[in-house]
Write a protein that holds these residues in place. Structure first.
Motif, PDB file in Angstrom:
ATOM      1  N   ARG A   1       0.809  -1.226   0.000  1.00 41.85           N
ATOM      2  CA  ARG A   1       0.000   0.000   0.000  1.00 41.85           C
ATOM      3  C   ARG A   1       0.845   1.280   0.000  1.00 41.85           C
ATOM      4  NH1 ARG A   1      -5.605  -1.710  -0.301  1.00 41.85           N
ATOM      5  NH2 ARG A   1      -5.495  -3.913   0.264  1.00 41.85           N
TER       6      ARG A   1
ATOM      7  N   TYR B   1      -4.776   0.072  -6.010  1.00 37.90           N
ATOM      8  CA  TYR B   1      -6.017   0.339  -5.291  1.00 37.90           C
ATOM      9  C   TYR B   1      -6.413   1.807  -5.433  1.00 37.90           C
ATOM     10  CZ  TYR B   1      -4.228  -3.925  -3.177  1.00 37.90           C
ATOM     11  OH  TYR B   1      -3.697  -5.175  -2.984  1.00 37.90           O
TER      12      TYR B   1
ATOM     13  N   SER C   1      -8.537   2.443  -1.533  1.00 37.70           N
ATOM     14  CA  SER C   1      -8.420   1.141  -0.853  1.00 37.70           C
ATOM     15  C   SER C   1      -9.160   0.002  -1.554  1.00 37.70           C
ATOM     16  CB  SER C   1      -8.903   1.234   0.608  1.00 37.70           C
ATOM     17  OG  SER C   1      -8.112   2.149   1.330  1.00 37.70           O
TER      18      SER C   1
ATOM     19  N   THR D   1      -3.045   3.725  -4.208  1.00 32.57           N
ATOM     20  CA  THR D   1      -1.941   3.055  -3.527  1.00 32.57           C
ATOM     21  C   THR D   1      -1.566   1.797  -4.292  1.00 32.57           C
ATOM     22  OG1 THR D   1      -3.506   1.913  -2.071  1.00 32.57           O
ATOM     23  CG2 THR D   1      -2.490   3.945  -1.231  1.00 32.57           C
TER      24      THR D   1
ATOM     25  N   SER E   1       0.620  -2.076  -4.118  1.00 30.41           N
ATOM     26  CA  SER E   1       1.392  -3.146  -3.485  1.00 30.41           C
ATOM     27  C   SER E   1       2.174  -3.858  -4.579  1.00 30.41           C
ATOM     28  CB  SER E   1       0.472  -4.140  -2.773  1.00 30.41           C
ATOM     29  OG  SER E   1      -0.168  -3.536  -1.664  1.00 30.41           O
TER      30      SER E   1
END
Length: 841
Positions: free
Chosen positions: A612, A652, A655, A688, A690
């Protein structure tokens, strides 16, 4: 009529129509029947006991997930419960020299040396060594490495022969390393040494052959190891040694470990494929090729297990075929095949799948691939989309670098992961409160320190690294150049050589001078030398007289006339790792829940996942596409992430997962690239990312267990629900506090009292603190009140406020320090009006 048997138990029945029934056969009609009843009862009892055991007794199966890709067979579909994950630290005694990303510090002997980006394995480039005319041996070497008596060492490099006879590493006159002759891939060359007296030697990267011949080297490292590990090397293969002692820059712990179980369908969606220009991903598992010629292919590469059966199935249009390519650990092609039934080679590390149209008459046209499935085993399975399961932990896990003792460990409690922390890492940059050290100046060295920085440290446990990657061993608090010292009070000392700082022995550097050095700058007299001369000088460049400028210590000789306040791109700050005298426990950031499917599971354990990270987005002016991590030369550097990206795991928006077009890690110098059409972008959203980073790090096994029967599954489910509800209630309470924050009335200090109708109060709203009050009578410069811990800023905060002298408004300043003291530092105490808000960052 023959005697009949009962339909369920098969008991004998008397034939009442026969005259023989006058004779009652005890064996047949009693004993055999009772034995049949008893056998049935036994079978029923065994079955009931088995069910009872499954429903009344918990049964867990222990499993250890080793680094790399492996197959795990699970009795039931169930979650993995972590019971052990230990830290490990590798200290490369060559610092960052061994990444061979620069020719600095590499001395050629009878050779020409250069960096090569086309022949490489796991590193961004290799070092190419070519034999000079008139010689049969060529060497690139590291000068004067010191092996200490009574210690044990292993030296390792990855070597690929170009066209020379052989290549390898060695410490001349001490120990020769193993020889490599393979021209197809990078292999391991290594040696071990346990000197009985201190001995200094060059470390050679050596090739043999004829003039003009060459070979390649990468990932050179030397580790100090334990006596037990030293002995074990004799029984290990070259590849096992390379795996157990991977390359790291300077000092590296187990960083951001993860365990991922890939879905029953191992194929990623087509959004993650390297698509041909004539191909469109219509849906995640629907691909359309509008071919203009033959063999226009789209491909993807992903981890696989060696010596394992796989099966590809789905809708393949007529006129197309599948190519499967097998890769070793270096990324070199082992072999390929044209089949949907697959058996991976024993040295296979990754597998590539390519969908192509035929190279024949009629190859042009539209072809649609749909619902493609790749599963473990030799037979096909019903189509499913890929659904991975992963446990990722964002933390550093250290241990003693030689013995492995005092390791950081991870454990789970109430559904959250914690670290038993025994080591602490620090970045030593210009933001620290540097002052001159205790020791007097000696020839070419100045000692500096930060008081109390390493709180709770075990004295003399520090391992430091310099800006250039050189190791800083633990020394005394004296003046030995390029050493560190940590004392029991937590004071950190660094001894800086004059060649790096530029400070003459007669000059006493100020705190700002020292901070400038740790931002990556060197002081010099601009009246006497140029920035380039100052950067290269090994003698004093600043004596305290003249015009003081600062030149960057690394990279281009850029300079500044004012004292540096920040660092610059390309500079790596000093680092320090030290052991804690008393271990602590701290929560760690985690994501996901590892779970197994019933049957065979492909699991990968590794390090280097980043969770994130806030994305920095760039929009192209011509195509209007948005970019994440576009490292194209002269391109979109502002979109780069913190690390070079191997593979995106998730992108994302606020989120929530979002689909982007993903490109492989060879796309740009920054690795993988993500792009999105401008029409699908939300400018006000928070994005975000990952991803898996290129982050060389030692790896550690995940030890744990999983439920092997229904009772254990139910118990795990009940416990998970309870933990989830507990965490949810905490989140809801926090949200309620955020939605309806309560004003708190503090206790006023130092003679300050409320003035007028405005009651002194403060409150927290998310990551902000608001203060409202009108006060008087206290002394300017004294605290009005003190904020509790969770309301305090983590940096010195200065705000403008208003005060009233009784006749006029007087400009005032409010200071809030990191201890929570709220202090008016200017203005009139007749009336101080405070209506402020600050961010907790």
């Amino acid at each position: 009529m023959a005697s009949e048997k009962t339909p369920n138990l098969g008991l004998n029945q008397i034939d009442r129509t026969s005259p023989k029934t006058t004779y009652f056969d005890l064996e047949k009609y009693l004993d055999q029947n009772w034995r049949a009843v008893d056998d049935f009862a036994g079978d029923v009892n065994d079955g009931v006991n088995a069910i009872k055991k499954r429903l009344d007794t918990t049964d867990r199966k222990a499993v250890t997930l080793e680094p790399g890709v492996q197959m795990v067979h699970a009795e039931k579909a169930s979650p993995f419960s972590l019971t052990g994950l230990n830290g490990r630290t590798l200290v490369n005694l060559l610092g960052r020299w061994g990444n061979l990303s620069s020719l600095t510090g590499i001395t050629p002997y009878q050779s020409v040396i250069e960096l090569d980006t086309s022949n490489k394995g796991i590193m961004p480039n290799s070092l190419k060594v070519t034999i000079k005319s008139g010689y049969t041996v060529g060497v690139g070497f590291y000068s004067a490495f010191k092996f200490l008596a009574g210690k044990y060492y292993v030296a390792i490099a990855r070597v690929k022969v170009g066209n020379s006879t052989n290549a390898g590493i060695s410490a001349p006159d001490i120990q020769e390393g193993t020889t490599v002759t393979d021209k197809s891939r990078f292999n391991t060359s290594w040696f071990r040494v346990a000197p009985t007296s201190d001995v200094t030697s060059n470390i050679d990267l050596r090739i043999q052959g004829a003039e003009g011949q060459y070979s390649y080297f990468e990932a050179m490292r030397i580790y100090e190891i334990s006596a037990t590990e030293y002995t074990a090397l004799a029984t290990m293969t070259d590849d096992q040694i390379d795996t157990k002692y991977p390359y790291v820059d300077s000092v590296m712990p187990v960083r951001n470990p993860y365990a991922i179980r890939y879905g029953e369908n191992l194929l990623p969606s087509f959004y993650e494929w390297n698509l041909h220009a004539n191909v469109i991903a219509l849906e995640p598992y629907k691909l359309q090729l509008k071919a203009t010629a033959g063999e226009q292919g789209s491909s993807v590469i992903f981890p696989c297990a060696p010596n394992t059966n796989y099966k590809i199935s789905g809708t393949f249009p007529i006129g197309t075929y599948v190519r499967v390519v097998f890769y070793d650990v270096n990324g070199s092609v082992i072999s390929d095949l044209f089949s949907t039934t697959i058996k991976t080679p024993v040295n296979c590390y990754r597998m590539g799948i390519v969908f192509l149209n035929n190279n024949a008459e009629g190859a042009k046209g539209t072809f649609v691939f749909e619902n493609i499935m790749l599963n473990i085993g030799s037979g096909p399975k019903p189509f499913k989309t890929r659904e991975d399961s992963m446990l990722a932990l964002q933390t550093d896990l250290y241990a003693d670098p030689v013995t492995g003792a005092n390791a950081d460990t991870v454990f789970e409690r109430d559904g959250q992961y914690f670290k038993s922390k025994k080591w602490q890492g620090l970045t030593l940059d210009g933001n620290r409160a540097w002052v001159l050290g205790d020791a007097a100046a000696s020839a070419g060295v100045r000692q500096v320190k930060v008081v109390g920085l390493a709180a709770g440290a075990l004295a003399a446990s520090g391992i430091g690294t310099k800006f250039d990657g050189k190791l800083l061993p633990q020394g005394s608090t004296g003046n030995t150049a390029d050493t560190n010292a940590v004392n029991a009070g937590g004071d950190v000392y660094i001894a800086i050589p004059l060649a790096d700082s530029g400070w003459a022995d007669s000059y006493f550097p100020t705190s700002d001078d020292i901070k400038a050095y740790f931002y990556g700058y060197k002081a010099y007299d601009a009246n006497t030398i140029t920035p380039a001369q100052a950067q290269a000088a090994t003698t004093a460049t600043w004596t305290g007289t003249g015009t003081k400028y600062w030149v960057q210590r690394v990279g281009a000789a850029n300079y500044t006339q004012s004292a540096p306040q920040t660092s610059y791109a390309g500079y790596t700050p000093y680092q320090l790792v030290y052991q804690l005298a008393t271990p602590t426990v701290e929560p760690i950031v985690s994501e996901g829940q590892l779970a197994f499917n019933e049957g065979d599971n492909q699991v990968e354990v590794g390090t280097g996942i980043v969770l994130r990270e806030k994305a920095k987005l760039y929009q192209e002016t011509d195509t209007k596409r948005w970019n994440i991590n576009n490292g194209s030369p002269g391109g979109y550097q502002e979109s780069l992430l913190n690390y070079r990206v191997d593979k995106f795991f998730g992108i994302y928006r606020n989120s929530r997962p979002e689909k982007w077009m993903l490109y492989p890690n060879t796309t740009t110098t920054a690795g993988a690239l993500a792009q999105k059409e401008g029409s699908n972008f939300e400018a006000t959203a928070v994005y975000t990312v990952s991803y898996f980073a290129f982050m060389p790090s030692p790896k550690s096994a995940f030890s744990g267990s999983y439920a092997a029967n229904e009772k254990t599954l139910l118990s795990d489910l009940v416990e998970s629900v309870q933990q989830a509800n507990t965490r949810l209630s905490v989140v809801e309470n926090k949200k309620a506090d955020k939605d309806s924050p309560v004003w708190i009335t503090p206790t006023l200090l130092n003679g300050w009292v409320a003035s007028g109708q405005i009651t002194p109060q403060y409150r927290r709203v998310g990551d902000k603190v608001q203060i409202r009050m009108r006060v008087q009578s206290g002394a300017i410069g004294s605290a009005i009140f003190k904020l509790p811990l969770e309301y305090r800023p983590n940096q010195y905060t200065v705000l403008s406020i208003q005060s009233y002298s009784g006749t006029q408004d007087v400009l005032a300043v409010l200071i809030i320090d990191t201890n929570g003291n709220v202090i008016p530092s200017a203005g009139s105490n007749n009336q101080v009006n405070i209506f402020v808000e600050f961010v907790l960052s």
